[in-house]
Write a protein that holds these residues in place. Sequence first.
Motif, PDB file in Angstrom:
ATOM      1  N   LEU A  16       6.331  -0.883   6.786  1.00 57.91           N
ATOM      2  CA  LEU A  16       4.998  -1.389   6.517  1.00 57.91           C
ATOM      3  C   LEU A  16       4.936  -2.112   5.180  1.00 57.91           C
TER       4      LEU A  16
ATOM      5  N   LEU B  18       1.586  -7.237   3.979  1.00 53.40           N
ATOM      6  CA  LEU B  18       0.267  -6.731   4.326  1.00 53.40           C
ATOM      7  C   LEU B  18      -0.648  -6.850   3.114  1.00 53.40           C
ATOM      8  N   PRO B  19      -1.944  -6.983   3.352  1.00 49.83           N
ATOM      9  CA  PRO B  19      -2.862  -7.055   2.216  1.00 49.83           C
ATOM     10  C   PRO B  19      -2.834  -5.750   1.416  1.00 49.83           C
TER      11      PRO B  19
ATOM     12  N   PHE C 133      -0.635  -1.718  -3.719  1.00 52.26           N
ATOM     13  CA  PHE C 133      -1.366  -0.463  -3.719  1.00 52.26           C
ATOM     14  C   PHE C 133      -0.750   0.506  -2.718  1.00 52.26           C
ATOM     15  N   LEU C 134      -0.369  -0.029  -1.551  1.00 49.03           N
ATOM     16  CA  LEU C 134       0.252   0.822  -0.541  1.00 49.03           C
ATOM     17  C   LEU C 134       1.510   1.472  -1.093  1.00 49.03           C
TER      18      LEU C 134
ATOM     19  N   ALA D 110       0.645   4.104  -3.537  1.00 43.03           N
ATOM     20  CA  ALA D 110       0.097   5.302  -2.914  1.00 43.03           C
ATOM     21  C   ALA D 110       1.188   6.133  -2.255  1.00 43.03           C
ATOM     22  N   TYR D 111       2.118   5.455  -1.584  1.00 38.57           N
ATOM     23  CA  TYR D 111       3.157   6.201  -0.884  1.00 38.57           C
ATOM     24  C   TYR D 111       4.109   6.867  -1.861  1.00 38.57           C
TER      25      TYR D 111
ATOM     26  N   PRO E 268       3.355  10.613  -4.853  1.00 30.26           N
ATOM     27  CA  PRO E 268       3.674  12.042  -4.774  1.00 30.26           C
ATOM     28  C   PRO E 268       5.044  12.370  -5.342  1.00 30.26           C
TER      29      PRO E 268
ATOM     30  N   PHE F  64      -6.749  22.417  -1.572  1.00 27.42           N
ATOM     31  CA  PHE F  64      -6.932  21.846  -0.240  1.00 27.42           C
ATOM     32  C   PHE F  64      -6.947  22.921   0.833  1.00 27.42           C
TER      33      PHE F  64
ATOM     34  N   TRP G 290       4.470  15.358   2.586  1.00 33.98           N
ATOM     35  CA  TRP G 290       3.665  14.478   1.734  1.00 33.98           C
ATOM     36  C   TRP G 290       4.423  14.127   0.475  1.00 33.98           C
TER      37      TRP G 290
ATOM     38  N   ALA H 156      -1.767  -6.478  16.764  1.00 34.65           N
ATOM     39  CA  ALA H 156      -0.781  -5.505  16.271  1.00 34.65           C
ATOM     40  C   ALA H 156      -0.781  -5.482  14.760  1.00 34.65           C
ATOM     41  N   ASP H 157      -0.928  -6.676  14.177  1.00 34.60           N
ATOM     42  CA  ASP H 157      -0.983  -6.758  12.715  1.00 34.60           C
ATOM     43  C   ASP H 157      -2.155  -5.973  12.159  1.00 34.60           C
TER      44      ASP H 157
ATOM     45  N   GLU I 105      -1.535  -2.390  12.364  1.00 35.00           N
ATOM     46  CA  GLU I 105      -0.574  -1.974  11.350  1.00 35.00           C
ATOM     47  C   GLU I 105      -1.236  -1.853   9.992  1.00 35.00           C
ATOM     48  N   THR I 106      -2.018  -2.869   9.656  1.00 30.46           N
ATOM     49  CA  THR I 106      -2.695  -2.834   8.359  1.00 30.46           C
ATOM     50  C   THR I 106      -3.576  -1.603   8.264  1.00 30.46           C
TER      51      THR I 106
ATOM     52  N   ALA J  51      -3.306   1.211   9.943  1.00 32.03           N
ATOM     53  CA  ALA J  51      -2.487   2.424   9.850  1.00 32.03           C
ATOM     54  C   ALA J  51      -1.948   2.586   8.436  1.00 32.03           C
ATOM     55  N   ALA J  52      -1.445   1.462   7.883  1.00 30.27           N
ATOM     56  CA  ALA J  52      -0.869   1.532   6.538  1.00 30.27           C
ATOM     57  C   ALA J  52      -1.902   2.016   5.533  1.00 30.27           C
ATOM     58  N   TRP J  53      -3.106   1.436   5.650  1.00 31.87           N
ATOM     59  CA  TRP J  53      -4.140   1.818   4.695  1.00 31.87           C
ATOM     60  C   TRP J  53      -4.609   3.247   4.895  1.00 31.87           C
TER      61      TRP J  53
ATOM     62  N   ILE K  71      -2.890   5.758   6.037  1.00 38.28           N
ATOM     63  CA  ILE K  71      -1.886   6.652   5.454  1.00 38.28           C
ATOM     64  C   ILE K  71      -1.969   6.619   3.933  1.00 38.28           C
ATOM     65  N   ALA K  72      -2.167   5.415   3.386  1.00 38.09           N
ATOM     66  CA  ALA K  72      -2.206   5.304   1.928  1.00 38.09           C
ATOM     67  C   ALA K  72      -3.356   6.116   1.355  1.00 38.09           C
TER      68      ALA K  72
ATOM     69  N   TRP L 250      -2.559   9.631   1.482  1.00 40.04           N
ATOM     70  CA  TRP L 250      -1.501   9.958   0.540  1.00 40.04           C
ATOM     71  C   TRP L 250      -2.003  10.067  -0.883  1.00 40.04           C
ATOM     72  N   ILE L 251      -2.990   9.255  -1.214  1.00 42.63           N
ATOM     73  CA  ILE L 251      -3.410   9.266  -2.609  1.00 42.63           C
ATOM     74  C   ILE L 251      -4.510  10.295  -2.850  1.00 42.63           C
ATOM     75  N   SER L 252      -5.052  10.865  -1.782  1.00 42.16           N
ATOM     76  CA  SER L 252      -6.211  11.742  -1.984  1.00 42.16           C
ATOM     77  C   SER L 252      -5.934  12.996  -2.811  1.00 42.16           C
TER      78      SER L 252
END
Lengths: 426, 293, 278
Positions: B94, B99-100, B104-105, B108-109, B112, B127, B166, C14-15, C18-19, C21-23, C25-26, C29-31
């Motif tokens: 990804l 991707l936009p 940041f993605l 974020a990934y 951790p 949590f 995670w 599909a794009d 994907e975007t 899904a990526a967001w 998950i992100a 992940w950051i929460s």
Amino acid sequence: MFTIIKTRMVRLILAACFGVFTSAAQAATELTMYYPVAVGGPLTQVVDGIIADFMKENPDIKVNAIYAGNYNDARIKALAALSSGEPAQLSVMFSIDIYELIEQDAIVAFDDVVTTAEDRKWLDSFYPSLMENGRTGGKTWGIPFQRSTIVMYYNKDAFRAAGLDPEKPPATWDELAASAKKLTKADGSQWGLMIPSTGYPYWMFGALAMQNGQVLMNGAGNETYYDAPATVEALQFWKDLGAKHKVMPQGTIEWGTLRQNFLEGKTAIMWHSTGNLTTVKKSANFDFGVAMLPANKRRGTPTGGGNFYIFKQTSAEERTAAMKLIKYMTSPEVSAEWSIKTGYMGVSPAAYQTAKLQDYVKGFPYAAVARDQLEYATAELSTYETGRVRKALDDAIQAALTDAKTPAEALKEAQGTARRLLRAYQ
Amino acid sequence: MQSSNMMRHVYGWLLLTPAAILLITFTHYPTVATVYESLFSKGTSTRPSRFIGIENYELMLEDPIFWKVLVNNLWFALGTIPASIGLAIAMALLVNKALPGRSFLRLAYFTPTILPMIAVANIWLFFYSPDIGLIDQVLGLFGFSGHNWLGDPDTVLGAIIIMTIWKEAGFFMIFYLAALQHLPPELEEAAKLEGASRWYYFRRVVFPLLMPTTLFVLINAVLNSFKLVDHLFVLTKGGPDNASNLLLYYIYENAFSYFDTSYAATLTVVLLTMLALMALAQFFILDKRIHYR
Amino acid sequence: MIQAQNTPRKRSFADVLETFAAWFIAILWISPLAYAFWAAFHASEYAIHFDLFAPLTLDNFRQALDQAPFLRYGFNTFVLVSMLLVGQFVLCTLAAYAFARFEFAGSNIAFGLVLVQLMITPEILIVENYGTMANLGLVDTITGIGLPYMASAFGIFLLRQTFKSTPKELEEAARLEGCGMFGILWRVYIPLARPTYLAYGLVSISHHWNNFLWPLVITNSVETRPLTVGLGIFGAPESGVDWSIVSAATLLSVAPLLIAFLLFQRQFIQSFMHSGIK
């Protein structure tokens, strides 16, 4: 130029010699001490303050007090220091570490350190129930310092809302179950009671067993009574609170978040250490009360907390200095101040007679509940191989509460494990 | 580079010596010493240790906590390794695309990974708190009742597995990302020209080419599944009733809480054996299937 | 030229998926980290209730610093990590150089033995290593925390690989200019391995900044304790947790590394992209 250097050198040498002489004259006894902090709050600062005051009054003793973490950490650190060549002379450690420390030949009995008749009397000046964990084989090995009992905190506003008298907290097991039922809301937003079963489950269980008239171990530290009928009954009652009366969440209840749960109103009653008293007092935004634990056959609670121990690897001067420090830190005035700042109990009747503590108790009567409960208190679970013997009980409690085994099965297994572990010490 | 035949041996060993000393002291010697110590009984000042041969191993085989701990570790490994690797590959794919908000993605990934496990555990403790914790609050929004995730022996291991995934996925992602960016772009063009679907391209071209990375990541993941016990200190201490206890934590308990270094040594021998077996398995089985470039 | 023609509409759906899904998950992940920020800057009452307009406060940080000397812990960690980095660079460079460029007797076996440390890290042998440290008198010292890690199999492995892929012509050229063994190392191999050093350095820093079990066992006092151990013993009192203060303490522990990561993020990724001569 050369003369300047020469004069400087001479001055330096003179200063060094002088320094050596003066420091030899003021040969201070140095003490290193480890201590744990087991309740939240800036307690290291309080300890530092007390130590500083002591050093002011005793300029010939230098104390290096090292914060070591929780009780487990403190014991590990202190023992590790002994074998690493940089030993501590005294430490505050879990009152129940006594057998382990004796077995490691790490500590010296206070009877062997006190010399005067006055000091011998000092050994008896503390609350007897607090001394139980510190005495074995007829000798005193630990002096109480930061001690606690379990008390029952309850939410008076919740009591009123449920139609219960906030000045009459439950005094027996039956009353407890009945009140808790009224306090448990059907939508699950409020439970009647929470007794924590992680962290120190054996400690909570010691209370229930005592209330059912049963001690968990003998005074010599080599026998346990995990599968006595009264013990099994006590565990059954704990389990029934959740499973049958439904006043408590089933499964285990987390020790660390219990206070938060109480302050959030998730539970109307909680059993917890008096060490929480000051924090609860500061943070509660509702009217709360503190009471002794309810009785079944009798009232009961284990004591808890840490004692002072003196290590064996110490010289005579170090022992004298250590005695001075311990006497200071457990003196009525200091004990009173410590109690007010932390929520731990005053360790002697004299402490509660100081003006400081008398005023405090007058203004906040709940501070005396733990003291009043001492009459019914018993020693905390402590034996040889204490870690494993304790863990056997912890596991049994958790197994019963999570419905993995029945109380009888779980405790029988635990008793078998304990018996096996203690066989060598009979 | 060889000045003379003799000298290169000497120089080689000399250059290696500083590192070798440390490695021997803290890896090879302790391994042997551990095996040796496992043959003795627990010693205290009053009752010194004595040679007891394989008695410790017999005790260990009879110890129900040992078996529980072993099973837990295997479940833990099974739960975390495939999931975190799979997720890492997905994340890398990804992030590799334009991707936009790509940075940041990536941030974020990966975040951790740079948090210590002990801090992660503190946060996730909240949590997982029953009722007042975040997960139960979110579930409450959807009408589900709260659950004691860490206090229920059936869910505690799962809860810890999720937390570990995670933490780990982002770390593995970086390695995959690097590998992806080294793939020649012609491959993708060629695949498109041949009308291959994206999934086919991934399965038959990309994934095999990522095998060296996968092997590397796998080693790390297996090692971590045995090494990562920091969170137990904060979350469960192995409870309830050993439902979340792991081998290394049990070793720590035995050595430092019960002062039974001999039994701890016995358990360590088991741990060493398992790690050695896994290492060998990986090298032999997977080595055959790797395409090196 | 034949252009592959996937149906454009299917492609962009599909794009989008994907975007999304990526967001998704992100955000998931950051929460947790976001929560830590939330709790640390708000008073305890709001740690559990997410009232958006609750007042911000720095009090939790003040209390956390009061209750435990996090600044000192941070300093200890910094010293530890720096010492480790220097030690690792030196030791691993020398060892990797030996493996890569000197075919000495027994080098294969030696390399195999080195690789053992990839799996059998010092924490696994915690009991024996603690004993060794006690014998060396290094218990409760920062050196004691770092010493077992200074010879890093991972570092040796990476550097050996990088050194091996350095073209021999450069070495010849340096030799022609009169460089000896160390000269070649210093002039040719090390500069070309810079991306590897950077990448390895970042991995080492973050790994040892966050290491917990071994430092827990080996340190006793405030003067040596690193941030992770400080955080570990901070968050586990007998009376229970205060989320806001623990979150503040957590952020204090994590801040240096987090900030460094935010600054180095690009370098880190780039070092993989521009990895020199292949």
